[in-house]
Design a protein around this motif. Structure first.
Motif, PDB file in Angstrom:
ATOM      1  N   LYS A 110       0.834  -1.204   0.000  1.00  0.00           N
ATOM      2  CA  LYS A 110       0.000   0.000   0.000  1.00  0.00           C
ATOM      3  C   LYS A 110       0.865   1.248   0.000  1.00  0.00           C
ATOM      4  O   LYS A 110       1.676   1.445   0.900  1.00  0.00           O
ATOM      5  CB  LYS A 110      -0.918   0.029   1.227  1.00  0.00           C
ATOM      6  N   GLY A 111       0.689   2.087  -1.012  1.00  0.00           N
ATOM      7  CA  GLY A 111       1.383   3.367  -1.055  1.00  0.00           C
ATOM      8  C   GLY A 111       2.885   3.252  -1.249  1.00  0.00           C
ATOM      9  O   GLY A 111       3.401   2.240  -1.700  1.00  0.00           O
ATOM     10  N   LYS A 112       3.568   4.313  -0.885  1.00  0.00           N
ATOM     11  CA  LYS A 112       5.021   4.395  -1.055  1.00  0.00           C
ATOM     12  C   LYS A 112       5.732   3.524  -0.021  1.00  0.00           C
ATOM     13  O   LYS A 112       5.360   3.491   1.146  1.00  0.00           O
ATOM     14  CB  LYS A 112       5.444   5.861  -0.897  1.00  0.00           C
ATOM     15  N   SER A 113       6.757   2.822  -0.471  1.00  0.00           N
ATOM     16  CA  SER A 113       7.478   1.935   0.443  1.00  0.00           C
ATOM     17  C   SER A 113       8.340   2.749   1.415  1.00  0.00           C
ATOM     18  O   SER A 113       8.856   3.807   1.080  1.00  0.00           O
ATOM     19  CB  SER A 113       8.350   0.950  -0.334  1.00  0.00           C
ATOM     20  N   SER A 114       8.447   2.222   2.630  1.00  0.00           N
ATOM     21  CA  SER A 114       9.292   2.851   3.643  1.00  0.00           C
ATOM     22  C   SER A 114       9.727   1.772   4.630  1.00  0.00           C
ATOM     23  O   SER A 114       9.078   0.732   4.764  1.00  0.00           O
ATOM     24  CB  SER A 114       8.539   3.961   4.381  1.00  0.00           C
ATOM     25  N   LYS A 117       6.936   1.168   7.244  1.00  0.00           N
ATOM     26  CA  LYS A 117       5.809   0.382   6.745  1.00  0.00           C
ATOM     27  C   LYS A 117       6.212  -1.072   6.546  1.00  0.00           C
ATOM     28  O   LYS A 117       5.460  -1.987   6.907  1.00  0.00           O
ATOM     29  CB  LYS A 117       5.282   0.970   5.440  1.00  0.00           C
ATOM     30  N   ASP A 118       7.393  -1.316   5.998  1.00  0.00           N
ATOM     31  CA  ASP A 118       7.874  -2.688   5.815  1.00  0.00           C
ATOM     32  C   ASP A 118       8.052  -3.389   7.160  1.00  0.00           C
ATOM     33  O   ASP A 118       7.706  -4.559   7.306  1.00  0.00           O
ATOM     34  CB  ASP A 118       9.193  -2.705   5.032  1.00  0.00           C
ATOM     35  N   LYS A 172      15.375  -3.024   1.146  1.00  0.00           N
ATOM     36  CA  LYS A 172      15.746  -1.719   0.587  1.00  0.00           C
ATOM     37  C   LYS A 172      16.592  -1.894  -0.674  1.00  0.00           C
ATOM     38  O   LYS A 172      16.468  -1.136  -1.629  1.00  0.00           O
ATOM     39  CB  LYS A 172      16.489  -0.899   1.643  1.00  0.00           C
ATOM     40  N   ARG A 175      14.238  -4.674  -3.475  1.00  0.00           N
ATOM     41  CA  ARG A 175      13.009  -4.212  -4.141  1.00  0.00           C
ATOM     42  C   ARG A 175      13.311  -3.475  -5.450  1.00  0.00           C
ATOM     43  O   ARG A 175      12.717  -3.816  -6.482  1.00  0.00           O
ATOM     44  CB  ARG A 175      12.185  -3.349  -3.195  1.00  0.00           C
ATOM     45  N   GLN A 179      12.179  -4.954  -9.137  1.00  0.00           N
ATOM     46  CA  GLN A 179      11.304  -4.158 -10.002  1.00  0.00           C
ATOM     47  C   GLN A 179      11.949  -3.897 -11.343  1.00  0.00           C
ATOM     48  O   GLN A 179      11.285  -3.937 -12.381  1.00  0.00           O
ATOM     49  CB  GLN A 179      10.914  -2.859  -9.295  1.00  0.00           C
TER      50      GLN A 179
END
Length: 186
Positions: A110-114, A117-118, A172, A175, A179
């Motif tokens: 959900k949303g921007k990775s950080s 949040k991870d 970090k 990912r 991608q």
């Protein structure tokens, strides 16, 4: 094959790769003398699958792992296999893998990775995994909650914390690489 199918094929390949890593993580199992639950690295690869592949492809990866084990391939901890493992003391952890990877992928996606949040995704996913595992362990062995927690949760807390820290640090770097590999148009 069209260019639009290439990313789907690549993510499928990565999902299968994670299935293989989860199987290897199960083979790297270290029995604890006082517990029916061994220390494994499979949960570490499940964490990474959720973070890197997301809820649906991470779940597909774990689902394939569980399906192969149910068919009788020796992919579970210590080379165990078959439907009986699902109904044994560690069955709840297997179901917890599927729930955990889904929740990790859902929260992280959900949303921007950080990092925060991870980390939250990993903590929530692990709490779900262990709550399912300990509940199943309690029911399978007909023991108290305290005993089930002592056998299926407390000995694993230090390793869980280390795995969460390593997964959060690795993601970090991994990912962006994943991608770029999935969307590479060469």
């Amino acid at each position: 094959m069209s260019q639009s199918q290439t990313p789907n094929l690549r993510i499928m390949v990565f999902a299968c790769l994670f299935t293989a890593l989860i199987m290897i993580g199960g083979y790297l199992s270290f029995p604890i003398p006082f517990s029916p639950v061994p220390i494994v690295l499979a949960d570490f690869f499940i964490m990474l699958a959720g973070l890197l592949l997301g809820a649906s492809w991470g779940s597909a990866s774990v689902g394939l792992f569980l399906f192969l084990g149910a068919l009788g391939l020796p992919v579970f901890a210590g080379g165990k296999a078959g439907l009986a493992v699902f109904f044994g003391p560690t069955g709840g952890f297997l179901f917890g893998y599927l729930a955990g990877v889904f929740v990790i992928g859902l929260i992280a996606g959900k949303g921007k990775s950080s990092l925060i949040k991870d980390s939250v995704a990993l903590i929530v996913g692990n709490m779900l995994l262990y709550s399912m595992g300990v509940t199943w362990l309690k029911l399978a062995l007909k023991i108290s909650w305290i005993k089930a927690s002592a056998l299926g949760f407390l000995p694993f807390v230090p390793g869980m914390i280390i795995k969460i820290i390593v997964a959060a640090a690795l993601i970090k770097r991994l990912r962006p690489l994943l991608q770029s590999l999935i969307t590479d148009q060469r």
